[in-house]
Motif scaffolding. Structure first.
Motif, PDB file in Angstrom:
ATOM      1  N   ASP A 248       1.523   7.430 -11.434  1.00 17.83           N
ATOM      2  CA  ASP A 248       2.594   6.846 -10.613  1.00 17.83           C
ATOM      3  C   ASP A 248       2.865   5.391 -10.985  1.00 17.83           C
ATOM      4  OD1 ASP A 248       0.140   6.074  -9.348  1.00 17.83           O
ATOM      5  OD2 ASP A 248       1.337   5.439  -7.632  1.00 17.83           O
ATOM      6  N   ASP A 249       1.837   4.678 -11.485  1.00 18.61           N
ATOM      7  CA  ASP A 249       2.059   3.309 -11.948  1.00 18.61           C
ATOM      8  C   ASP A 249       2.953   3.288 -13.179  1.00 18.61           C
ATOM      9  OD1 ASP A 249       0.612   2.247  -9.914  1.00 18.61           O
ATOM     10  OD2 ASP A 249      -0.962   1.370 -11.161  1.00 18.61           O
ATOM     11  N   LEU A 250       2.810   4.312 -14.031  1.00 22.57           N
ATOM     12  CA  LEU A 250       3.664   4.395 -15.205  1.00 22.57           C
ATOM     13  C   LEU A 250       5.116   4.626 -14.813  1.00 22.57           C
ATOM     14  CD1 LEU A 250       1.476   6.599 -17.596  1.00 22.57           C
ATOM     15  CD2 LEU A 250       1.654   4.115 -17.522  1.00 22.57           C
ATOM     16  N   LEU A 251       5.320   5.364 -13.731  1.00 18.57           N
ATOM     17  CA  LEU A 251       6.675   5.699 -13.302  1.00 18.57           C
ATOM     18  C   LEU A 251       7.335   4.592 -12.481  1.00 18.57           C
ATOM     19  CD1 LEU A 251       6.084   9.405 -12.255  1.00 18.57           C
ATOM     20  CD2 LEU A 251       7.456   8.621 -14.180  1.00 18.57           C
ATOM     21  N   PHE A 252       6.570   3.989 -11.576  1.00 18.70           N
ATOM     22  CA  PHE A 252       7.167   3.072 -10.601  1.00 18.70           C
ATOM     23  C   PHE A 252       6.743   1.621 -10.768  1.00 18.70           C
ATOM     24  CE2 PHE A 252       6.647   7.237  -8.451  1.00 18.70           C
ATOM     25  CZ  PHE A 252       7.991   7.578  -8.398  1.00 18.70           C
ATOM     26  N   GLY A 253       5.869   1.361 -11.716  1.00 14.56           N
ATOM     27  CA  GLY A 253       5.402   0.006 -11.923  1.00 14.56           C
ATOM     28  C   GLY A 253       4.119  -0.286 -11.168  1.00 14.56           C
ATOM     29  N   GLN A 254       3.426  -1.316 -11.597  1.00 11.32           N
ATOM     30  CA  GLN A 254       2.128  -1.673 -11.040  1.00 11.32           C
ATOM     31  C   GLN A 254       2.269  -2.300  -9.654  1.00 11.32           C
ATOM     32  OE1 GLN A 254       0.139  -4.937 -13.110  1.00 11.32           O
ATOM     33  NE2 GLN A 254      -1.746  -3.733 -13.177  1.00 11.32           N
ATOM     34  N   GLU A 255       1.340  -1.981  -8.771  1.00 14.42           N
ATOM     35  CA  GLU A 255       1.281  -2.646  -7.474  1.00 14.42           C
ATOM     36  C   GLU A 255       0.838  -4.093  -7.691  1.00 14.42           C
ATOM     37  OE1 GLU A 255       2.209  -1.243  -4.742  1.00 14.42           O
ATOM     38  OE2 GLU A 255       1.597   0.870  -4.634  1.00 14.42           O
ATOM     39  N   ARG A 256       1.250  -4.989  -6.798  1.00 17.41           N
ATOM     40  CA  ARG A 256       0.844  -6.376  -6.916  1.00 17.41           C
ATOM     41  C   ARG A 256      -0.660  -6.510  -6.721  1.00 17.41           C
ATOM     42  NH1 ARG A 256       4.189 -10.469  -6.952  1.00 17.41           N
ATOM     43  NH2 ARG A 256       2.381 -11.272  -8.124  1.00 17.41           N
ATOM     44  N   TRP A 257      -1.253  -7.514  -7.361  1.00 18.02           N
ATOM     45  CA  TRP A 257      -2.704  -7.661  -7.351  1.00 18.02           C
ATOM     46  C   TRP A 257      -3.259  -7.867  -5.951  1.00 18.02           C
ATOM     47  CZ3 TRP A 257      -5.499 -11.883  -5.673  1.00 18.02           C
ATOM     48  CH2 TRP A 257      -4.773 -13.054  -5.401  1.00 18.02           C
ATOM     49  N   PHE A 258      -2.561  -8.646  -5.109  1.00 13.76           N
ATOM     50  CA  PHE A 258      -3.072  -8.924  -3.762  1.00 13.76           C
ATOM     51  C   PHE A 258      -2.958  -7.705  -2.857  1.00 13.76           C
ATOM     52  CE2 PHE A 258       1.221 -10.682  -4.267  1.00 13.76           C
ATOM     53  CZ  PHE A 258       1.939  -9.997  -3.282  1.00 13.76           C
ATOM     54  N   THR A 259      -1.984  -6.836  -3.133  1.00 14.26           N
ATOM     55  CA  THR A 259      -1.878  -5.593  -2.367  1.00 14.26           C
ATOM     56  C   THR A 259      -3.047  -4.672  -2.699  1.00 14.26           C
ATOM     57  OG1 THR A 259       0.541  -5.764  -2.404  1.00 14.26           O
ATOM     58  CG2 THR A 259      -0.393  -3.627  -1.817  1.00 14.26           C
ATOM     59  N   GLN A 260      -3.371  -4.578  -3.993  1.00 18.99           N
ATOM     60  CA  GLN A 260      -4.489  -3.740  -4.405  1.00 18.99           C
ATOM     61  C   GLN A 260      -5.816  -4.265  -3.876  1.00 18.99           C
ATOM     62  OE1 GLN A 260      -4.371  -2.091  -8.514  1.00 18.99           O
ATOM     63  NE2 GLN A 260      -2.696  -3.544  -8.848  1.00 18.99           N
ATOM     64  N   MET A 261      -5.953  -5.567  -3.844  1.00 18.26           N
ATOM     65  CA  MET A 261      -7.229  -6.168  -3.454  1.00 18.26           C
ATOM     66  C   MET A 261      -7.415  -6.221  -1.950  1.00 18.26           C
ATOM     67  SD  MET A 261      -8.795  -9.857  -4.571  1.00 18.26           S
ATOM     68  CE  MET A 261     -10.340 -10.483  -3.879  1.00 18.26           C
ATOM     69  N   PHE A 262      -6.351  -6.496  -1.215  1.00 23.40           N
ATOM     70  CA  PHE A 262      -6.509  -6.753   0.212  1.00 23.40           C
ATOM     71  C   PHE A 262      -5.842  -5.728   1.132  1.00 23.40           C
ATOM     72  CE2 PHE A 262      -7.066 -11.138  -1.503  1.00 23.40           C
ATOM     73  CZ  PHE A 262      -8.364 -11.329  -1.047  1.00 23.40           C
ATOM     74  N   TYR A 263      -5.419  -4.572   0.590  1.00 19.58           N
ATOM     75  CA  TYR A 263      -4.962  -3.512   1.473  1.00 19.58           C
ATOM     76  C   TYR A 263      -6.088  -3.193   2.457  1.00 19.58           C
ATOM     77  CZ  TYR A 263      -3.730   1.100   3.201  1.00 19.58           C
ATOM     78  OH  TYR A 263      -3.445   2.155   4.025  1.00 19.58           O
ATOM     79  N   PRO A 264      -5.823  -3.025   3.740  1.00 16.86           N
ATOM     80  CA  PRO A 264      -4.529  -2.861   4.415  1.00 16.86           C
ATOM     81  C   PRO A 264      -3.903  -4.156   4.943  1.00 16.86           C
ATOM     82  CG  PRO A 264      -6.267  -2.343   5.937  1.00 16.86           C
ATOM     83  CD  PRO A 264      -6.944  -2.703   4.642  1.00 16.86           C
ATOM     84  N   LEU A 265      -4.495  -5.315   4.656  1.00 13.14           N
ATOM     85  CA  LEU A 265      -3.901  -6.565   5.134  1.00 13.14           C
ATOM     86  C   LEU A 265      -2.533  -6.791   4.488  1.00 13.14           C
ATOM     87  CD1 LEU A 265      -7.044  -8.903   5.085  1.00 13.14           C
ATOM     88  CD2 LEU A 265      -6.182  -7.440   6.936  1.00 13.14           C
ATOM     89  N   PHE A 266      -2.406  -6.403   3.210  1.00  9.61           N
ATOM     90  CA  PHE A 266      -1.119  -6.393   2.523  1.00  9.61           C
ATOM     91  C   PHE A 266      -0.794  -4.951   2.178  1.00  9.61           C
ATOM     92  CE2 PHE A 266      -2.797 -10.630   1.633  1.00  9.61           C
ATOM     93  CZ  PHE A 266      -1.700 -11.435   1.916  1.00  9.61           C
ATOM     94  N   GLN A 267       0.477  -4.597   2.273  1.00  8.13           N
ATOM     95  CA  GLN A 267       0.865  -3.221   2.003  1.00  8.13           C
ATOM     96  C   GLN A 267       1.992  -3.157   0.987  1.00  8.13           C
ATOM     97  OE1 GLN A 267       1.146  -0.568   5.324  1.00  8.13           O
ATOM     98  NE2 GLN A 267      -0.249  -1.792   6.565  1.00  8.13           N
ATOM     99  N   SER A 268       2.041  -2.042   0.294  1.00 10.21           N
ATOM    100  CA  SER A 268       3.001  -1.856  -0.784  1.00 10.21           C
ATOM    101  C   SER A 268       4.424  -1.687  -0.255  1.00 10.21           C
ATOM    102  CB  SER A 268       2.620  -0.618  -1.599  1.00 10.21           C
ATOM    103  OG  SER A 268       3.598  -0.332  -2.576  1.00 10.21           O
ATOM    104  N   ARG A 269       5.384  -2.074  -1.083  1.00 14.02           N
ATOM    105  CA  ARG A 269       6.787  -1.845  -0.781  1.00 14.02           C
ATOM    106  C   ARG A 269       7.347  -0.680  -1.577  1.00 14.02           C
ATOM    107  NH1 ARG A 269       9.406  -7.991  -0.553  1.00 14.02           N
ATOM    108  NH2 ARG A 269       8.071  -8.759   1.147  1.00 14.02           N
ATOM    109  N   ARG A 270       6.492  -0.039  -2.359  1.00 13.72           N
ATOM    110  CA  ARG A 270       6.943   1.098  -3.156  1.00 13.72           C
ATOM    111  C   ARG A 270       7.220   2.295  -2.271  1.00 13.72           C
ATOM    112  NH1 ARG A 270       2.950   1.848  -8.203  1.00 13.72           N
ATOM    113  NH2 ARG A 270       2.701   3.781  -7.050  1.00 13.72           N
ATOM    114  N   GLU A 271       8.163   3.110  -2.687  1.00 15.95           N
ATOM    115  CA  GLU A 271       8.498   4.308  -1.914  1.00 15.95           C
ATOM    116  C   GLU A 271       7.339   5.291  -1.892  1.00 15.95           C
ATOM    117  OE1 GLU A 271      11.716   8.022  -1.922  1.00 15.95           O
ATOM    118  OE2 GLU A 271      11.825   6.443  -3.459  1.00 15.95           O
ATOM    119  N   HIS A 272       6.732   5.496  -3.043  1.00 20.45           N
ATOM    120  CA  HIS A 272       5.599   6.407  -3.151  1.00 20.45           C
ATOM    121  C   HIS A 272       4.349   5.578  -3.413  1.00 20.45           C
ATOM    122  CE1 HIS A 272       8.350   9.752  -3.233  1.00 20.45           C
ATOM    123  NE2 HIS A 272       8.981   9.227  -4.259  1.00 20.45           N
ATOM    124  N   SER A 273       3.531   5.397  -2.402  1.00 24.23           N
ATOM    125  CA  SER A 273       2.329   4.591  -2.575  1.00 24.23           C
ATOM    126  C   SER A 273       1.293   4.948  -1.527  1.00 24.23           C
ATOM    127  CB  SER A 273       2.673   3.098  -2.467  1.00 24.23           C
ATOM    128  OG  SER A 273       1.499   2.318  -2.553  1.00 24.23           O
TER     129      SER A 273
END
Length: 299
Positions: A248-273
């Motif tokens: 899915d990263d190949l299709l929609f692009g990489q999630e931001r580093w802080f979203t990956q590190m601090f989820y659920p404090l930060f959440q993705s804006r991608r449609e499929h995530s």
């Protein structure tokens, strides 16, 4: 083991693997990291050393002093082999199960960052969500074992475990030339069923299982690959997947580093995530037929 010696050995191991990645040109050929990759890996490495590990050890020590003050150093006279056996079960086996459970839908968002790297290298060994390590049972159990008197062998255990884990993630596939030496085949047969190797762990990071090499629903072992043998999650091919990462990263692009590190404090804006409340990974959406091996297969 004295702390300064332990730190020196760890630094030597890291530099050794890093050096081999460069000398063999594996790093230059295969590691194409983005700025977000670098930020995530650096931030996680620093936070693990400066925050997570010290916090876990400090809190467990305080709790042990409060709850079992009379047990401080109570197991210090155990033979070294007994201490190692206990640590393998209480630290390494619990990490195996924590890792395995982290590939379930509930915990996958806390481990997903480790699989978003589209390369293998020692630099991404501790790439994860901040809360993944903070909640890891083995880290807290280790604090209790240190309180009980395991310090004299714990340092050696950690150095050995780190060497194996770094080696399993390294861009330099140290096991590859050894497989070609006929005289070493019996040794490698035992070794690859005992500890994690590049061949078995790269398979865990594979982009797909289609080639028969990838096995991202298994090969969860950290120090000991034996846990995968014992619990039926092993897949050994002595081959390496052509690509690693998430579809899915190949299709929609990489999630931001802080979203990956601090989820659920930060959440993705991608449609499929998987990194947002109520979000769904790509392969769980209606477009499954177009790409059946998306992130759902990882989660």
């Amino acid at each position: 083991m004295r702390p300064h010696l332990q730190n020196l050995l760890i630094l030597t191991i890291m530099l050794g693997f890093a050096g081999m990645e460069f000398v063999t040109r594996r790093y230059k050929r295969s590691v194409h990291a983005t700025h977000d990759d670098t930020k995530l890996e650096l931030a996680m490495f620093v936070s693990l050393l400066a925050v997570t590990q010290p916090l876990a050890l400090l809190v467990t020590n305080k709790l042990c002093v409060w709850l079992i003050p009379q047990q401080q150093g109570a197991w210090a006279d155990l033979p070294w082999w007994a201490m190692v056996a206990i640590m393998l079960v209480c630290d390494d086996m619990t990490q195996y199960w924590w890792h395995r459970l982290s590939h379930s839908p509930l915990l996958w968002p806390l481990h997903r960052a480790h699989h978003t790297a589209q390369y293998m290298s020692i630099r991404m060994t501790y790439r994860n969500n901040f809360f993944y390590y903070l909640m890891m049972p083995g880290l807290w159990i280790a604090g209790v074992l240190l309180y009980l008197g395991f310090a004299k062998v714990y340092g050696v255990y950690i150095v050995v475990k780190l060497a194996v884990i770094l080696g399993a993630h390294s861009a330099w596939r140290w096991d590859e030339p050894l497989y070609r030496i006929r005289a070493l085949r019996p040794v490698m047969w035992v070794l690859e069923r005992t500890i994690s190797t590049p061949a078995t762990h790269w398979a865990h990071h594979a982009l797909t299982n289609e080639d028969g090499i990838g096995h991202y629903k298994g090969n969860f072992g950290n120090l000991l690959f034996f846990w995968d043998i014992l619990f039926g999650s092993a897949h050994i091919t002595r081959k390496y997947p052509a690509r690693v990462g998430l579809q899915d990263d190949l299709l929609f692009g990489q999630e931001r580093w802080f979203t990956q590190m601090f989820y659920p404090l930060f959440q993705s804006r991608r449609e499929h995530s998987a990194l947002r409340f109520g979000g769904r990974a790509y392969a769980e959406a209606s477009a499954d037929a177009a790409l059946p091996h998306g992130e759902r297969t990882q989660a």
